[in-house]
Design a protein around this motif. Structure first.
Motif, PDB file in Angstrom:
ATOM      1  N   GLN A 112       0.821  -1.216   0.000  1.00  0.00           N
ATOM      2  CA  GLN A 112       0.000   0.000   0.000  1.00  0.00           C
ATOM      3  C   GLN A 112       0.855   1.267   0.000  1.00  0.00           C
ATOM      4  OE1 GLN A 112      -2.413  -0.896   3.435  1.00  0.00           O
ATOM      5  NE2 GLN A 112      -4.134  -1.565   2.175  1.00  0.00           N
ATOM      6  N   ALA A 113       1.943   1.251   0.770  1.00  0.00           N
ATOM      7  CA  ALA A 113       2.819   2.420   0.789  1.00  0.00           C
ATOM      8  C   ALA A 113       3.498   2.601  -0.563  1.00  0.00           C
ATOM      9  CB  ALA A 113       3.858   2.280   1.894  1.00  0.00           C
ATOM     10  N   ALA A 114       3.909   1.515  -1.186  1.00  0.00           N
ATOM     11  CA  ALA A 114       4.519   1.596  -2.513  1.00  0.00           C
ATOM     12  C   ALA A 114       3.512   2.106  -3.545  1.00  0.00           C
ATOM     13  CB  ALA A 114       5.058   0.222  -2.925  1.00  0.00           C
ATOM     14  N   ASN A 115       2.260   1.673  -3.401  1.00  0.00           N
ATOM     15  CA  ASN A 115       1.216   2.090  -4.344  1.00  0.00           C
ATOM     16  C   ASN A 115       0.947   3.593  -4.292  1.00  0.00           C
ATOM     17  OD1 ASN A 115       0.868  -0.478  -5.326  1.00  0.00           O
ATOM     18  ND2 ASN A 115      -1.021  -0.897  -4.194  1.00  0.00           N
ATOM     19  N   VAL A 116       1.219   4.224  -3.140  1.00  0.00           N
ATOM     20  CA  VAL A 116       1.067   5.680  -3.033  1.00  0.00           C
ATOM     21  C   VAL A 116       1.921   6.380  -4.098  1.00  0.00           C
ATOM     22  CG1 VAL A 116       1.586   7.681  -1.555  1.00  0.00           C
ATOM     23  CG2 VAL A 116       0.459   5.664  -0.588  1.00  0.00           C
ATOM     24  N   PHE A 117       3.042   5.749  -4.451  1.00  0.00           N
ATOM     25  CA  PHE A 117       3.975   6.332  -5.420  1.00  0.00           C
ATOM     26  C   PHE A 117       3.892   5.655  -6.788  1.00  0.00           C
ATOM     27  CE2 PHE A 117       5.504   6.737  -1.110  1.00  0.00           C
ATOM     28  CZ  PHE A 117       5.658   8.106  -1.004  1.00  0.00           C
ATOM     29  N   GLY A 118       2.805   4.924  -7.001  1.00  0.00           N
ATOM     30  CA  GLY A 118       2.587   4.327  -8.312  1.00  0.00           C
ATOM     31  C   GLY A 118       3.338   3.048  -8.578  1.00  0.00           C
ATOM     32  N   VAL A 119       3.913   2.441  -7.535  1.00  0.00           N
ATOM     33  CA  VAL A 119       4.628   1.174  -7.717  1.00  0.00           C
ATOM     34  C   VAL A 119       3.611   0.040  -7.778  1.00  0.00           C
ATOM     35  CG1 VAL A 119       6.312  -0.420  -6.719  1.00  0.00           C
ATOM     36  CG2 VAL A 119       6.638   2.047  -6.475  1.00  0.00           C
ATOM     37  N   PRO A 120       3.605  -0.761  -8.845  1.00  0.00           N
ATOM     38  CA  PRO A 120       2.647  -1.865  -8.939  1.00  0.00           C
ATOM     39  C   PRO A 120       2.845  -2.882  -7.811  1.00  0.00           C
ATOM     40  CG  PRO A 120       3.747  -1.496 -11.048  1.00  0.00           C
ATOM     41  CD  PRO A 120       4.469  -0.677 -10.029  1.00  0.00           C
ATOM     42  N   SER A 121       1.766  -3.534  -7.429  1.00  0.00           N
ATOM     43  CA  SER A 121       1.820  -4.507  -6.336  1.00  0.00           C
ATOM     44  C   SER A 121       2.843  -5.598  -6.587  1.00  0.00           C
ATOM     45  CB  SER A 121       0.436  -5.125  -6.131  1.00  0.00           C
ATOM     46  OG  SER A 121      -0.501  -4.131  -5.804  1.00  0.00           O
ATOM     47  N   SER A 122       2.982  -6.022  -7.847  1.00  0.00           N
ATOM     48  CA  SER A 122       3.927  -7.091  -8.177  1.00  0.00           C
ATOM     49  C   SER A 122       5.361  -6.698  -7.869  1.00  0.00           C
ATOM     50  CB  SER A 122       3.793  -7.477  -9.652  1.00  0.00           C
ATOM     51  OG  SER A 122       4.048  -6.349 -10.490  1.00  0.00           O
ATOM     52  N   ARG A 123       5.677  -5.406  -7.985  1.00  0.00           N
ATOM     53  CA  ARG A 123       7.044  -4.950  -7.721  1.00  0.00           C
ATOM     54  C   ARG A 123       7.320  -4.752  -6.234  1.00  0.00           C
ATOM     55  NH1 ARG A 123       7.981   0.206 -10.849  1.00  0.00           N
ATOM     56  NH2 ARG A 123       9.775   0.260  -9.435  1.00  0.00           N
ATOM     57  N   ALA A 124       6.285  -4.795  -5.413  1.00  0.00           N
ATOM     58  CA  ALA A 124       6.464  -4.668  -3.961  1.00  0.00           C
ATOM     59  C   ALA A 124       6.435  -6.031  -3.272  1.00  0.00           C
ATOM     60  CB  ALA A 124       5.382  -3.773  -3.372  1.00  0.00           C
ATOM     61  N   LEU A 125       6.199  -7.094  -4.027  1.00  0.00           N
ATOM     62  CA  LEU A 125       5.961  -8.406  -3.419  1.00  0.00           C
ATOM     63  C   LEU A 125       7.192  -8.970  -2.721  1.00  0.00           C
ATOM     64  CD1 LEU A 125       4.144 -10.840  -2.878  1.00  0.00           C
ATOM     65  CD2 LEU A 125       4.747 -11.705  -5.159  1.00  0.00           C
ATOM     66  N   ILE A 126       8.357  -8.913  -3.354  1.00  0.00           N
ATOM     67  CA  ILE A 126       9.550  -9.524  -2.755  1.00  0.00           C
ATOM     68  C   ILE A 126       9.906  -8.835  -1.442  1.00  0.00           C
ATOM     69  CG2 ILE A 126      12.009 -10.009  -3.062  1.00  0.00           C
ATOM     70  CD1 ILE A 126      10.198 -11.788  -4.724  1.00  0.00           C
ATOM     71  N   ALA A 127       9.841  -7.506  -1.421  1.00  0.00           N
ATOM     72  CA  ALA A 127      10.110  -6.788  -0.167  1.00  0.00           C
ATOM     73  C   ALA A 127       9.074  -7.156   0.888  1.00  0.00           C
ATOM     74  CB  ALA A 127      10.104  -5.282  -0.408  1.00  0.00           C
ATOM     75  N   GLY A 128       7.821  -7.336   0.460  1.00  0.00           N
ATOM     76  CA  GLY A 128       6.788  -7.777   1.392  1.00  0.00           C
ATOM     77  C   GLY A 128       7.069  -9.153   1.955  1.00  0.00           C
ATOM     78  N   LEU A 129       7.590 -10.047   1.117  1.00  0.00           N
ATOM     79  CA  LEU A 129       7.955 -11.395   1.593  1.00  0.00           C
ATOM     80  C   LEU A 129       9.043 -11.308   2.659  1.00  0.00           C
ATOM     81  CD1 LEU A 129       8.207 -13.619  -1.626  1.00  0.00           C
ATOM     82  CD2 LEU A 129       6.268 -13.346  -0.072  1.00  0.00           C
ATOM     83  N   LEU A 158      16.337 -12.029   0.334  1.00  0.00           N
ATOM     84  CA  LEU A 158      15.273 -11.539  -0.549  1.00  0.00           C
ATOM     85  C   LEU A 158      15.474 -10.070  -0.890  1.00  0.00           C
ATOM     86  CD1 LEU A 158      12.208 -13.257   1.162  1.00  0.00           C
ATOM     87  CD2 LEU A 158      12.970 -13.666  -1.186  1.00  0.00           C
ATOM     88  N   LEU A 159      15.777  -9.256   0.106  1.00  0.00           N
ATOM     89  CA  LEU A 159      15.957  -7.825  -0.133  1.00  0.00           C
ATOM     90  C   LEU A 159      17.206  -7.530  -0.959  1.00  0.00           C
ATOM     91  CD1 LEU A 159      15.060  -6.135   3.282  1.00  0.00           C
ATOM     92  CD2 LEU A 159      13.630  -6.372   1.253  1.00  0.00           C
ATOM     93  N   VAL A 173      17.543  -3.085   3.099  1.00  0.00           N
ATOM     94  CA  VAL A 173      18.197  -3.946   4.085  1.00  0.00           C
ATOM     95  C   VAL A 173      18.418  -3.194   5.391  1.00  0.00           C
ATOM     96  CG1 VAL A 173      20.385  -5.110   4.638  1.00  0.00           C
ATOM     97  CG2 VAL A 173      19.307  -5.489   2.416  1.00  0.00           C
ATOM     98  N   THR A 174      18.899  -1.962   5.279  1.00  0.00           N
ATOM     99  CA  THR A 174      19.147  -1.138   6.472  1.00  0.00           C
ATOM    100  C   THR A 174      17.851  -0.901   7.246  1.00  0.00           C
ATOM    101  OG1 THR A 174      21.002  -0.052   5.361  1.00  0.00           O
ATOM    102  CG2 THR A 174      20.072   1.075   7.264  1.00  0.00           C
ATOM    103  N   GLU A 175      16.779  -0.622   6.518  1.00  0.00           N
ATOM    104  CA  GLU A 175      15.480  -0.350   7.149  1.00  0.00           C
ATOM    105  C   GLU A 175      14.965  -1.576   7.896  1.00  0.00           C
ATOM    106  OE1 GLU A 175      12.970   2.160   8.481  1.00  0.00           O
ATOM    107  OE2 GLU A 175      14.135   2.898   6.779  1.00  0.00           O
ATOM    108  N   LEU A 176      15.045  -2.736   7.268  1.00  0.00           N
ATOM    109  CA  LEU A 176      14.540  -3.945   7.919  1.00  0.00           C
ATOM    110  C   LEU A 176      15.405  -4.330   9.108  1.00  0.00           C
ATOM    111  CD1 LEU A 176      12.371  -6.100   7.935  1.00  0.00           C
ATOM    112  CD2 LEU A 176      13.790  -7.469   6.393  1.00  0.00           C
ATOM    113  N   ALA A 177      16.718  -4.140   8.993  1.00  0.00           N
ATOM    114  CA  ALA A 177      17.607  -4.431  10.117  1.00  0.00           C
ATOM    115  C   ALA A 177      17.281  -3.544  11.316  1.00  0.00           C
ATOM    116  CB  ALA A 177      19.063  -4.252   9.697  1.00  0.00           C
ATOM    117  N   ALA A 178      17.023  -2.264  11.054  1.00  0.00           N
ATOM    118  CA  ALA A 178      16.680  -1.345  12.148  1.00  0.00           C
ATOM    119  C   ALA A 178      15.361  -1.747  12.797  1.00  0.00           C
ATOM    120  CB  ALA A 178      16.609   0.087  11.624  1.00  0.00           C
TER     121      ALA A 178
END
Length: 300
Positions: free
Chosen positions: A60-77, A130-131, A147-152
């Motif tokens: 949903q946050a990626a979609n705010v900037f027009g990123v398709p759901s398919s391109r946000a899937l790996i980060a979501g995983l 994955l990231l 990677v930095t964001e998820l580690a934090a």
């Protein structure tokens, strides 16, 4: 017209399908062959259940900037893998000592404690693989930021540190402020990371990232407060895990501090704060608004 239930179901199916594909002994092998028992335990702890709310926030946050759901899937995983690892470890006898999760035996019950620990370790490690892969994002600079964001969000200044504070709080004596800090770390930090990861996928500028961070921090507070309320009001069958564990183990919660009605009033205010943080984004953020409201109104 935005349909939250449809997006929730679509995201959950996409995550389930992709996790099933990724958590495969052959794909997880290298340099040696993956141990099939630990892969089976990883699958037990992450497949066939869960609302997949954190990948939904990434999407949903990626979609705010027009990123398709398919391109946000790996980060979501990746975020979901960290979440599932945390559940496996939280359920261990040394932590919350739970026998059921999502209506099924917890991993240490279905397998054994050592395998459960290793399954959690495996999911956590795979999240960063994955990231780091090009399939997540073509720009290595963005991948490093993810990677930095998820580690934090998942480390000692985030989820792990919050879990430590939660254990310390069982001795009692936490002030309301200390409870809020603990919960912001234990639960809120990974929710915060999920939203910020979605924003980073969309190359959000500093102002947009700040607004989304304010939303995410409020949404994280709402999620945890609703969870604490459900622990008091819901049944084990509804929750899919043991109800009433917080009071039984002496955990410090805002429900204990404010009372049930006070906690519900606080929850309404927090959700309103989350929604207000999105006011500059217009209809693009309707999904995030709906998710914040869902956090407060869920029944399990």
């Amino acid at each position: 017209m935005y349909d939250f239930a449809a997006e929730l179901a679509d995201c959950a199916l996409a995550v389930e399908t992709a996790l099933d594909r990724h958590l495969d002994p052959e794909r997880l092998s290298g340099p040696g062959p993956a141990a099939e028992r630990v892969v089976a335990a990883m699958r037990h702890g992450s497949l066939n259940g869960g609302k997949r709310l954190r990948p939904l926030l990434v999407r949903q946050a990626a979609n705010v900037f027009g990123v398709p759901s398919s391109r946000a899937l790996i980060a979501g995983l990746a975020v979901e893998a960290v979440h599932c690892y945390s559940l496996i470890h939280d359920d261990l006898p040394a932590m919350d000592d739970d026998d059921t999760r999502r209506g099924r035996p917890t991993v240490h019950r279905a397998y054994d404690e050592a395998t459960a620990i290793l399954a959690g370790d495996g999911l956590l490690t795979h999240a960063f693989a994955l990231l780091a892969g090009e399939q997540c994002h073509p720009d290595p600079t963005v991948r490093i930021a993810l990677v930095t964001e998820l580690a934090a969000g998942s480390g000692v200044g985030g989820m792990v540190g919050g879990q430590m504070r939660d254990i310390e709080g069982e001795a009692g004596g936490f002030s309301r402020a200390e409870i809020e800090v603990m919960q912001a770390m234990k639960t809120g930090a990974l929710i915060r990371a999920s939203v910020r990861i979605g924003a980073l996928l969309g190359n959000a500028d500093a102002r947009a990232l700040s607004a989304l961070t304010a939303y995410a921090e409020a949404a994280g507070r709402a999620f945890q407060l609703a969870d604490d309320i459900l622990d008091v009001t819901a049944t084990s069958e509804t929750l899919g895990k043991t109800a009433g564990k917080d009071a039984e183990s002496g955990k410090q919660t805002l429900v204990g501090e404010l009372g049930l009605e006070g906690a519900r009033a606080e929850l309404d205010q927090i959700v309103n704060s989350a929604v207000m943080a999105l006011r500059t984004f217009g209809p693009r953020a309707d999904g995030l608004r709906a998710t914040a409201r869902y956090f407060a109104n869920r029944s399990h």
